[in-house]
Design an enzyme around this catalytic site. Structure first.
Site, mmCIF file in Angstrom:
data_model
loop_
_atom_site.group_PDB
_atom_site.id
_atom_site.type_symbol
_atom_site.label_atom_id
_atom_site.label_comp_id
_atom_site.label_asym_id
_atom_site.label_seq_id
_atom_site.Cartn_x
_atom_site.Cartn_y
_atom_site.Cartn_z
ATOM 1 N N ARG A 55 0.862 -1.196 0.000
ATOM 2 C CA ARG A 55 0.000 0.000 0.000
ATOM 3 C C ARG A 55 0.891 1.237 0.000
ATOM 4 N NH1 ARG A 55 -4.425 0.684 -1.889
ATOM 5 N NH2 ARG A 55 -5.380 -0.998 -0.669
ATOM 6 N N GLN A 75 -7.626 -7.166 -8.784
ATOM 7 C CA GLN A 75 -7.592 -5.760 -9.229
ATOM 8 C C GLN A 75 -6.162 -5.343 -9.557
ATOM 9 O OE1 GLN A 75 -10.184 -2.422 -8.322
ATOM 10 N NE2 GLN A 75 -8.713 -1.896 -6.687
ATOM 11 N N ARG A 80 2.071 -6.438 -9.566
ATOM 12 C CA ARG A 80 2.401 -5.816 -8.275
ATOM 13 C C ARG A 80 2.344 -6.803 -7.109
ATOM 14 N NH1 ARG A 80 -2.790 -2.393 -6.041
ATOM 15 N NH2 ARG A 80 -4.340 -4.063 -6.282
ATOM 16 N N HIS A 153 1.321 3.235 -10.335
ATOM 17 C CA HIS A 153 0.365 3.715 -9.334
ATOM 18 C C HIS A 153 1.079 4.495 -8.217
ATOM 19 C CE1 HIS A 153 -3.024 3.613 -6.567
ATOM 20 N NE2 HIS A 153 -3.757 2.986 -7.431
ATOM 21 N N ASP A 196 -11.339 10.043 -7.469
ATOM 22 C CA ASP A 196 -10.861 8.849 -8.181
ATOM 23 C C ASP A 196 -11.198 9.061 -9.649
ATOM 24 O OD1 ASP A 196 -11.280 5.222 -7.629
ATOM 25 O OD2 ASP A 196 -10.014 6.400 -8.994
ATOM 26 N N GLU A 254 -1.087 9.061 -11.124
ATOM 27 C CA GLU A 254 -0.666 7.793 -11.703
ATOM 28 C C GLU A 254 -0.626 7.864 -13.233
ATOM 29 O OE1 GLU A 254 -3.755 5.227 -10.258
ATOM 30 O OE2 GLU A 254 -3.758 6.247 -8.310
HETATM 31 O O1 TA6 Z 1 -5.865 4.191 -9.036
HETATM 32 C C1 TA6 Z 1 -7.029 4.411 -8.289
HETATM 33 C C2 TA6 Z 1 -7.649 3.079 -7.938
HETATM 34 O O2 TA6 Z 1 -8.052 2.387 -9.090
HETATM 35 C C3 TA6 Z 1 -8.804 3.331 -6.984
HETATM 36 O O3 TA6 Z 1 -10.042 3.001 -7.571
HETATM 37 C C4 TA6 Z 1 -8.474 2.455 -5.775
HETATM 38 O O4 TA6 Z 1 -9.073 1.188 -5.909
HETATM 39 C C5 TA6 Z 1 -6.949 2.401 -5.860
HETATM 40 O O5 TA6 Z 1 -6.698 2.235 -7.250
HETATM 41 C C6 TA6 Z 1 -6.285 1.375 -4.994
HETATM 42 O O6 TA6 Z 1 -6.560 0.090 -5.475
HETATM 43 P P1 TA6 Z 1 -6.007 -1.154 -4.591
HETATM 44 O O7 TA6 Z 1 -6.384 -2.371 -5.369
HETATM 45 O O8 TA6 Z 1 -4.531 -0.954 -4.453
HETATM 46 O O9 TA6 Z 1 -6.682 -1.026 -3.246
#
Ligand code: TA6
Length: 279
Positions: A55, A75, A80, A153, A196, A254
């Site tokens: 994080r 996601q 990563r 990111h 966001d 980002e």
């Molecule tokens: O880059 C922004 C984003 O897509 C937000 O929607 C939020 O989900 C963030 O990434 C963090 O995502 P993560 O999967 O690291 O919690």
């Protein structure tokens, strides 16, 4: 020694005193200091044991951004949250550069099943006295074309107030507003709530004011879009690897190609990245 391996991370030290650190897990840059000031945010509650993406820092999103209904990957993809191979120093004149690699045979079978392509990623991190460059090269080792998203990111630190300049007149997708589309009318984007947004086709450099008279220039190379994110209060409280108050001193800006797929022909390579400079 300009670069050394320690505790599953590579530490880069520049003669000027600037310093950076890249965890082998995710090839996530977790520190970049210039003038003795840490410019990259990592949550105090970030998991550093490889159990989930770190994080903070500069996580690499690949081969997807967000989630995709037809691709069963976590996601932001698998880059990563897997260990990369350290490929060594590629040069150390005025620029200390190190390189990392990840290929399809190095990710779990489950991920390979979800995104069944032969690929090789090479990630180069280059440190100078006042800047850090992070560039990714994607090699399609299939015969057939594949498509992907990628995004750096980047979590910026030490934000007492934040203003993002360089997005004026860009169309953006507002993920906090049912993905509605808007055009940025402000010269500077400031943060005072959850933000966001995916700004599309952002031309020119981005300038991030982080307070204390500090300006960071973000130069994108071959990355069309820019995402701006701050979780603010409620989202911060919902994340178990993020402190409830930490939203007050960070912002994500980002650089990525996420609004559309990048299409890469068989045997072809594609390189993109960013240069961050403290002005
Ligand atoms: O880059 C922004 C984003 O897509 C937000 O929607 C939020 O989900 C963030 O990434 C963090 O995502 P993560 O999967 O690291 O919690």
């Amino acid at each position: 020694m300009p670069a050394k391996e320690f505790n599953k991370a590579i530490i880069l030290e520049h003669p000027s005193g600037s310093r950076a650190e890249v965890a082998l897990f995710g090839a996530t840059l977790t520190s970049w200091s210039v003038g003795g000031v840490e410019r990259i945010f990592v949550s105090k509650q970030a998991k550093r044991d490889g159990s989930k993406a770190i994080r903070g820092g500069i996580p690499i999103c690949f081969p997807i951004f967000g989630t995709k209904d037809t691709i069963a990957l976590p996601q932001h993809g698998f880059a990563r949250n897997n260990y990369w191979e350290y490929l060594g120093i590629v040069s150390d004149n005025d620029e200390v550069s190190v390189r990392f690699g990840l290929k399809d045979t190095q990710i779990p079978q489950e991920a390979r099943n979800a995104w069944p392509h032969s690929f090789r990623l090479t990630y180069t991190v280059s440190l100078t006295s006042g800047s850090i460059k992070t560039f990714i090269t994607v090699k399609n080792e299939d015969e057939d074309t594949f498509e992907f998203n990628t995004l750096l990111h980047t979590y910026f630190n030490d934000v007492t107030k934040s203003a993002v300049e360089g997005l004026t007149s860009c169309e953006y997708i507002d993920k906090v507003n049912n993905a509605a589309k808007f055009t940025e009318e402000n010269k500077k984007v400031t943060i005072n709530k959850e933000v966001d947004r995916v700004y599309k086709a952002v031309k020119g450099d981005i300038f991030l004011e982080v307070g204390n008279d500090t300006l960071i220039k973000i130069e994108k190379s071959n990355l069309k879009d820019t995402v701006v994110w701050n979780p603010w209060v409620e989202k911060a409280e919902s994340m178990n690897d993020f402190g409830n108050e930490e939203y007050k001193n960070m912002i994500c800006v980002e650089a990525g190609s996420v609004a559309d797929w990048v299409t890469l022909g068989g045997g072809q390579t594609w390189t993109a990245g960013q240069t961050l400079t403290v002005l």
